[in-house]
Write a protein that holds these residues in place. Structure first.
Motif, PDB file in Angstrom:
ATOM      1  N   VAL A 190       0.865  -1.191   0.000  1.00  0.00           N
ATOM      2  CA  VAL A 190       0.000   0.000   0.000  1.00  0.00           C
ATOM      3  C   VAL A 190       0.893   1.230   0.000  1.00  0.00           C
ATOM      4  CG1 VAL A 190      -1.769   1.298   1.235  1.00  0.00           C
ATOM      5  CG2 VAL A 190      -1.864  -1.205   1.184  1.00  0.00           C
ATOM      6  N   LYS A 191       0.829   1.997  -1.067  1.00  0.00           N
ATOM      7  CA  LYS A 191       1.743   3.117  -1.258  1.00  0.00           C
ATOM      8  C   LYS A 191       1.158   4.467  -0.836  1.00  0.00           C
ATOM      9  CE  LYS A 191       4.728   0.280  -2.969  1.00  0.00           C
ATOM     10  NZ  LYS A 191       5.894  -0.140  -2.142  1.00  0.00           N
ATOM     11  N   CYS A 192      -0.144   4.629  -0.975  1.00  0.00           N
ATOM     12  CA  CYS A 192      -0.776   5.899  -0.611  1.00  0.00           C
ATOM     13  C   CYS A 192      -2.279   5.701  -0.552  1.00  0.00           C
ATOM     14  CB  CYS A 192      -0.407   7.009  -1.588  1.00  0.00           C
ATOM     15  SG  CYS A 192      -0.981   6.758  -3.281  1.00  0.00           S
ATOM     16  N   ALA A 193      -3.000   6.758  -0.154  1.00  0.00           N
ATOM     17  CA  ALA A 193      -4.450   6.668   0.003  1.00  0.00           C
ATOM     18  C   ALA A 193      -5.102   8.000  -0.335  1.00  0.00           C
ATOM     19  CB  ALA A 193      -4.803   6.249   1.427  1.00  0.00           C
ATOM     20  N   VAL A 194      -6.346   7.915  -0.751  1.00  0.00           N
ATOM     21  CA  VAL A 194      -7.177   9.101  -0.983  1.00  0.00           C
ATOM     22  C   VAL A 194      -8.435   8.938  -0.143  1.00  0.00           C
ATOM     23  CG1 VAL A 194      -8.494  10.465  -2.657  1.00  0.00           C
ATOM     24  CG2 VAL A 194      -6.332   9.364  -3.349  1.00  0.00           C
ATOM     25  N   GLU A 195      -8.682   9.876   0.749  1.00  0.00           N
ATOM     26  CA  GLU A 195      -9.942   9.863   1.486  1.00  0.00           C
ATOM     27  C   GLU A 195     -10.761  11.043   1.010  1.00  0.00           C
ATOM     28  OE1 GLU A 195     -11.791  11.524   3.866  1.00  0.00           O
ATOM     29  OE2 GLU A 195     -10.517  13.267   4.161  1.00  0.00           O
ATOM     30  N   GLU A 196     -12.009  10.754   0.636  1.00  0.00           N
ATOM     31  CA  GLU A 196     -12.858  11.743  -0.025  1.00  0.00           C
ATOM     32  C   GLU A 196     -14.158  11.910   0.758  1.00  0.00           C
ATOM     33  OE1 GLU A 196     -15.409  11.827  -4.157  1.00  0.00           O
ATOM     34  OE2 GLU A 196     -13.536  10.690  -4.099  1.00  0.00           O
ATOM     35  N   GLY A 197     -14.331  13.061   1.371  1.00  0.00           N
ATOM     36  CA  GLY A 197     -15.585  13.342   2.070  1.00  0.00           C
ATOM     37  C   GLY A 197     -15.764  12.571   3.354  1.00  0.00           C
ATOM     38  N   GLY A 198     -14.661  12.160   3.986  1.00  0.00           N
ATOM     39  CA  GLY A 198     -14.748  11.369   5.200  1.00  0.00           C
ATOM     40  C   GLY A 198     -15.064  12.208   6.426  1.00  0.00           C
ATOM     41  N   PHE A 199     -15.685  11.570   7.410  1.00  0.00           N
ATOM     42  CA  PHE A 199     -15.981  12.241   8.675  1.00  0.00           C
ATOM     43  C   PHE A 199     -14.879  11.966   9.682  1.00  0.00           C
ATOM     44  CE2 PHE A 199     -18.486   8.440   7.900  1.00  0.00           C
ATOM     45  CZ  PHE A 199     -18.145   7.597   8.950  1.00  0.00           C
ATOM     46  N   SER A 200     -14.897  12.679  10.788  1.00  0.00           N
ATOM     47  CA  SER A 200     -13.770  12.620  11.728  1.00  0.00           C
ATOM     48  C   SER A 200     -13.972  11.623  12.864  1.00  0.00           C
ATOM     49  CB  SER A 200     -13.496  14.004  12.315  1.00  0.00           C
ATOM     50  OG  SER A 200     -14.654  14.533  12.932  1.00  0.00           O
ATOM     51  N   GLY A 201     -15.045  10.852  12.834  1.00  0.00           N
ATOM     52  CA  GLY A 201     -15.266   9.838  13.850  1.00  0.00           C
ATOM     53  C   GLY A 201     -16.728   9.460  13.922  1.00  0.00           C
ATOM     54  N   ILE A 202     -17.009   8.274  14.471  1.00  0.00           N
ATOM     55  CA  ILE A 202     -18.388   7.807  14.573  1.00  0.00           C
ATOM     56  C   ILE A 202     -19.209   8.732  15.457  1.00  0.00           C
ATOM     57  CG2 ILE A 202     -19.859   5.944  15.428  1.00  0.00           C
ATOM     58  CD1 ILE A 202     -17.691   3.973  14.607  1.00  0.00           C
ATOM     59  N   LYS A 203     -18.709   9.044  16.636  1.00  0.00           N
ATOM     60  CA  LYS A 203     -19.462   9.906  17.548  1.00  0.00           C
ATOM     61  C   LYS A 203     -19.649  11.298  16.973  1.00  0.00           C
ATOM     62  CE  LYS A 203     -18.307   7.730  21.977  1.00  0.00           C
ATOM     63  NZ  LYS A 203     -17.672   7.964  23.308  1.00  0.00           N
ATOM     64  N   GLU A 204     -18.617  11.811  16.335  1.00  0.00           N
ATOM     65  CA  GLU A 204     -18.707  13.143  15.746  1.00  0.00           C
ATOM     66  C   GLU A 204     -19.774  13.186  14.650  1.00  0.00           C
ATOM     67  OE1 GLU A 204     -14.624  12.692  17.501  1.00  0.00           O
ATOM     68  OE2 GLU A 204     -16.012  11.449  16.348  1.00  0.00           O
ATOM     69  N   MET A 205     -19.812  12.130  13.820  1.00  0.00           N
ATOM     70  CA  MET A 205     -20.791  12.091  12.739  1.00  0.00           C
ATOM     71  C   MET A 205     -22.204  11.948  13.287  1.00  0.00           C
ATOM     72  SD  MET A 205     -21.055  12.368   9.496  1.00  0.00           S
ATOM     73  CE  MET A 205     -22.732  12.898   9.207  1.00  0.00           C
ATOM     74  N   LEU A 206     -22.377  11.080  14.276  1.00  0.00           N
ATOM     75  CA  LEU A 206     -23.700  10.904  14.875  1.00  0.00           C
ATOM     76  C   LEU A 206     -24.183  12.187  15.538  1.00  0.00           C
ATOM     77  CD1 LEU A 206     -23.705   7.369  16.545  1.00  0.00           C
ATOM     78  CD2 LEU A 206     -24.804   8.093  14.433  1.00  0.00           C
TER      79      LEU A 206
END
Length: 313
Positions: A190-206
């Motif tokens: 695994v060389k790199c990653a793209v996160e698109e529109g992710g939230f900062s945590g389960i509790k934060e999103m809820l």
């Protein structure tokens, strides 16, 4: 019985009934929050504004998809679910993107991503997340159990192609799975990653979703919700932390978000970016809303320029 005792008895009955009604209302609302967040068939906190992306009726992309070389892949999850992924091969390339869709989507609905990756010489393993597409499961977990599924797919892909150079690419729910995965041990393929529109945590999103929907602090209901999470999903929200996972990351990550996102607050991309300990970059679209970054003509250009730093052409 004296009048005073009668009054006290009546008061106790009223208080008892009120307490029981309050407890029932609390439990009922806690279950509703759990259902909307984790029961995939009834979930609405992330899916309600996700644009439906069916295969195009005609045009270049549909012609490409119709003639692409595709295979179905299956594996068993750590908790016994049969999971599916769509594999697209691009000649003899060892460059791979594992594409992890968002809530309310499935592998083939990410056709714009498949097309862009293929035309840049990448093979793609587009997973159906648990409970989506051809994968089994009733409950999602806002990226926690899904990150174990993603690690299983990484290892599965390396067994198929030991020379694979892998990019992880996730959208909202898929982005959460990607961010959680990079905080665990993952192979050097695994060389790199793209996160698109992710939230900062389960509790934060809820908490954000409940505030918008019923105008109260979601955290008030967390004890009830967490009891259901522990019962049905077999982990506790208290034991998972996106920030902790990102602090452990050694995988370069591009953090991307739409400034018009009305579901996942744009502020969360900055929370994730600053928590990340690995090499990183940031892309914020001024025009994109929730799950719409692929409609910004600058996004794919920026994403693949980032990827090209870590995977040789």
């Amino acid at each position: 019985m004296s009048e005073e005792k009668k009054n006290n008895h009546t008061l106790l009955k009223v208080l008892g009934v009120s307490a029981a009604a309050g407890a029932a209302a609390y439990a009922g609302l806690g279950y509703t929050i759990f259902e909307k967040a984790f029961d995939i068939q009834n979930s609405s906190y992330l899916a309600r504004k996700a644009p439906h992306k069916a295969l195009p009726l005609d045009g270049e992309v549909r012609q490409w998809y119709a003639h692409s070389k595709r295979e179905d892949e299956f594996l068993d999850s750590f908790d016994g679910l049969k999971l599916h992924a769509l594999r697209l091969d691009n000649n003899d390339s060892h460059k791979w993107i594992i594409l992890v869709h968002g809530l309310g989507q499935y592998s083939a609905s990410m056709i714009n991503y498949l097309y862009e990756a293929d035309h840049r010489g990448f093979n793609v393993l587009a997973v159906d997340q648990r409970g989506c597409g051809m994968s089994e499961g009733r409950y999602g977990s806002l990226g926690w159990n899904e990150h174990y599924d993603l690690i299983s797919w990484i290892n599965y892909l390396i067994n198929l192609d030991p020379s694979a150079e892998i990019v992880l690419w996730g959208v909202n729910l898929g982005a959460a799975a990607v961010m959680n995965a990079v905080g665990d041990y993952i192979p050097s393929n695994v060389k790199c990653a793209v996160e698109e529109g992710g939230f900062s945590g389960i509790k934060e999103m809820l908490n954000s979703a409940v505030r918008k929907e019923i105008k109260v602090e979601g955290k008030v209901f967390f004890p009830m919700v967490d009891a259901l999470v522990r019962k049905f999903l077999h982990f506790s929200m208290d034991d998972v932390s996106m920030k902790h996972q990102l602090e452990q990351s050694r995988t370069p990550i591009l953090f991307a978000h739409g400034n018009r996102d009305e579901v996942v607050p744009t502020s969360m991309v900055f929370d994730n970016y600053y928590a990340c300990a690995s090499e990183k970059d940031l892309f914020v679209s001024e025009t994109a809303g929730f799950a719409q970054l692929d409609g910004d003509p600058q996004f794919f250009k920026a994403a693949f320029e980032f990827i090209d730093k870590y995977i040789e052409a």
